[in-house]
Design an enzyme around this catalytic site. Structure first.
Site, PDB file in Angstrom:
ATOM      1  N   SER A 100       0.356   8.379  15.582  1.00 12.59           N
ATOM      2  CA  SER A 100      -1.132   7.449  15.460  1.00 12.59           C
ATOM      3  C   SER A 100      -1.796   7.104  16.620  1.00 12.59           C
ATOM      4  O   SER A 100      -4.052   6.540  16.913  1.00 12.59           O
ATOM      5  CB  SER A 100      -0.967   6.825  14.072  1.00 12.59           C
ATOM      6  OG  SER A 100      -0.217   5.477  14.691  1.00 12.59           O
ATOM      7  N   LYS A 141      -4.128  -0.688  22.514  1.00  9.37           N
ATOM      8  CA  LYS A 141      -3.551  -0.103  20.777  1.00  9.37           C
ATOM      9  C   LYS A 141      -4.961  -0.600  19.836  1.00  9.37           C
ATOM     10  O   LYS A 141      -4.085  -1.950  19.901  1.00  9.37           O
ATOM     11  CB  LYS A 141      -2.477   0.893  20.393  1.00  9.37           C
ATOM     12  CG  LYS A 141      -2.800   1.288  19.277  1.00  9.37           C
ATOM     13  CD  LYS A 141      -1.245   2.085  18.450  1.00  9.37           C
ATOM     14  CE  LYS A 141      -1.676   2.620  17.600  1.00  9.37           C
ATOM     15  NZ  LYS A 141      -0.203   3.570  16.244  1.00  9.37           N
ATOM     16  N   SER A 192       4.455   7.787  15.676  1.00 12.22           N
ATOM     17  CA  SER A 192       3.318   7.767  16.555  1.00 12.22           C
ATOM     18  C   SER A 192       3.325   7.316  18.115  1.00 12.22           C
ATOM     19  O   SER A 192       2.230   7.203  17.991  1.00 12.22           O
ATOM     20  CB  SER A 192       2.254   6.432  16.029  1.00 12.22           C
ATOM     21  OG  SER A 192       2.125   6.645  14.493  1.00 12.22           O
TER      22      SER A 192
HETATM   23  N1  GLN Z   1       2.701  10.593  11.801  1.00 18.74           N
HETATM   24  C1  GLN Z   1       3.239   9.219  10.530  1.00 18.74           C
HETATM   25  C2  GLN Z   1       2.447   8.913   9.152  1.00 18.74           C
HETATM   26  O1  GLN Z   1       1.030   9.085   8.775  1.00 18.74           O
HETATM   27  C3  GLN Z   1       3.614   7.935  10.802  1.00 18.74           C
HETATM   28  C4  GLN Z   1       2.358   6.929  11.945  1.00 18.74           C
HETATM   29  C5  GLN Z   1       3.225   6.216  12.456  1.00 18.74           C
HETATM   30  O2  GLN Z   1       4.328   6.214  13.302  1.00 18.74           O
HETATM   31  N2  GLN Z   1       1.973   4.631  12.697  1.00 18.74           N
HETATM   32  O3  GLN Z   1       2.534   7.858   8.466  1.00 18.74           O
END
Ligand code: GLN
Length: 497
Positions: free
Chosen positions: A156, A81, A180
């Site tokens: 994400s 990532k 995410s």
């Molecule tokens: N969807 C959540 C957010 O927008 C979690 C994102 C994540 O776990 N990085 O913050």
């Protein structure tokens, strides 16, 4: 061996092929690079590739294998990532702010994979600064869900998710601040684990919300995740929240039978908001566990409904502080023209950050401001404790908790981008685990029909007690011995972006 068959292998299978010299790391890596060339222009899972660097690592791995000193992941191509600093690689965190940033050092996770002799295939696309649930906030564009190109892969960690699902890597890394790893694992049909907070070092992992961020594996199976965890987990003195615990073998319990396992089903995870089709898949998975000898316990996590509001106070508060470092001075985007220092800060940040990141910085700054701190930030911290306490009570009655990982299957690109609250609700079943610091995983459990497209993957979430990753992996692995959902890969349509 056909390319397709090769790309669908297990990490153990690759290790056997490599160590018995039936294939070289160079050949395996080239096979994945070939698939990436073929499909990535459309899927957009990778945002940085560097064939020379990747092949040099593959050659070094082959030398290590020849010398007889291979570790389990030596020579295996992994996608990283783009939130992890990797020396000499662009490291953008999906943002224009870091579009020109090349990391001068390795994150702990990257150096662990390097030490294991794994091959870095490239950096994967992600929501900007890991803020999002659909990968649509990336400066580098959206990512297609390999099961249906008009859908999002989740976020994400959307690039890693699509890369695993489309078999454009052997396995990948992700990070999970609010879901995410697990939500994209559910939407793309693979196995993903968010470890207990503090088990994997955050050193060199670009910070979003430091008290919630945690890295973990995204792979085809629980066994693959266990092998990845053996590389990723462990104490690192460069992260003050890294936990100093003895090194574990996450494969040690995989084969244990599940007879007598107590599975808690929280009623709040099966209430309004869950798609009926997703709920049916989860019920079928639970029935499978009963056949494996597990007992079902009905439990309650009464503060589940507060997890999203609490998260959207705390995560933006931490983000607003973490992202203050992007000032255009030391690294990252700097506006081309400005009148004085303040103007340079303002223009650089206005140009460098996207809309969702700005929204979070505004919210975070607001809830931390002197007049509102007690009303929002402090209150949210208190409720965070109550949410963690719900789990303490629950784990007095059961060994693991199960439910859906996401409320729906993959939604269409563009469907929720203009409605932040609808987007935030994607993490309703995952966020409470981050707030409590607990480990959680998503395991492919079947497919749910969609109204105007193909049936789409559904993930079963397994939540464990602190440091119970080995048991969760065991629970997932035993299910994967009697089901084949985790082995299914999409038929990739050709087609340009
Ligand atoms: N969807 C959540 C957010 O927008 C979690 C994102 C994540 O776990 N990085 O913050």
């Amino acid at each position: 061996m056909a390319n397709n068959e090769l790309s669908n292998g297990s990490l153990k299978g690759y290790a056997q092929l490599l160590q018995s010299k039936q294939i070289s790391s160079l050949e395996l890596t080239q096979a994945f690079l070939q698939r990436i060339k073929q499909y990535n222009p459309c899927i957009n899972a990778y945002i940085a590739l560097d064939e020379d660097k990747t092949l040099a690592q593959a050659r070094a791995a082959d030398a290590r294998i020849a010398a007889g000193s291979a570790a389990p992941l030596t020579g295996i191509p992994i996608a990283q990532k783009d939130i992890f600093c990797a020396e000499g690689w662009p490291t953008t965190c999906g943002s224009k702010m870091l579009a020109n940033f090349v990391a001068p050092y390795d994150a702990h996770v990257i150096s662990q994979f390097n030490a294991a002799g794994a091959v870095n295939l490239g950096k994967t696309n992600m929501d900007e600064f890991a803020m999002g649930s659909s990968n649509e906030t990336s400066y580098f564009g959206g990512v297609k869900n390999p099961w249906s190109y008009d859908r999002v892969p989740g976020g994400s960690s959307g690039g890693s998710a699509a890369a695993v699902a489309a078999r454009l890597c052997a396995a990948a890394t992700g990070t999970d601040t609010g879901g995410s790893i697990r939500q994209p694992a559910s939407l793309c049909g693979f196995t993903g684990l968010k470890p207990t907070y503090g088990v994997v070092s955050r050193f060199g992992m670009i910070a979003f919300a430091s008290s919630l961020d945690q890295a973990g594996p995204m792979a085809k199976s629980a066994e693959d995740c266990a092998l990845m965890m053996n590389v990723m987990a462990g104490f690192d003195e460069r992260d003050s929240t890294s936990l100093d615990r003895a090194k574990e073998d996450y494969c040690r319990d995989l084969a244990k039978p599940l007879a007598g396992l107590k599975i808690g089903l929280p009623k709040e995870f099966f209430a309004e908001g869950l798609s009926a089709e997703v709920g049916q898949v989860i019920e079928n998975a639970i029935a499978e566990y009963k056949k494996l000898g597990a007992e079902i316990v009905n439990i309650s996590l009464p503060n589940t409904g507060l997890s999203i509001p609490v998260y959207y106070v705390l995560a933006p508060a931490e983000a607003s502080s973490n992202l203050s470092r992007y000032d255009g001075v030391r690294y990252g985007h700097r506006a081309a023209e400005y009148t004085d220092l303040m103007d340079m800060y303002c223009k650089s940040r206005a140009e460098g950050f996207g809309a969702e990141v700005k929204r979070r910085i505004l919210i975070g700054t607001y809830v931390l401001s002197a007049g509102y701190y007690d009303a929002y930030y402090l209150k949210a911290q208190q409720i965070r404790r109550l949410i963690a306490q719900d789990f303490v009570e629950a784990f007095k009655q059961c060994d693991v908790i199960m439910g859906p990982a996401a409320p729906s299957t993959a939604f269409k690109a563009g469907e929720k981008v203009d409605d932040p609250v609808a987007m935030y609700l994607q993490d309703i079943y995952t966020i409470s685990t981050n707030l409590a610091g607990l480990p959680g995983m998503s395991v492919p459990a079947g497919f749910a029909p969609s109204q105007d497209g193909p049936a789409l993957p559904v993930g079963l979430q397994i939540i464990g007690n602190y440091f119970d990753e080995a048991r969760m992996l065991n629970v997932a692995h035993q299910y994967q011995q009697v089901t084949d959902w985790h082995t299914l890969a999409p038929n990739l349509p050709e087609g340009k972006a």
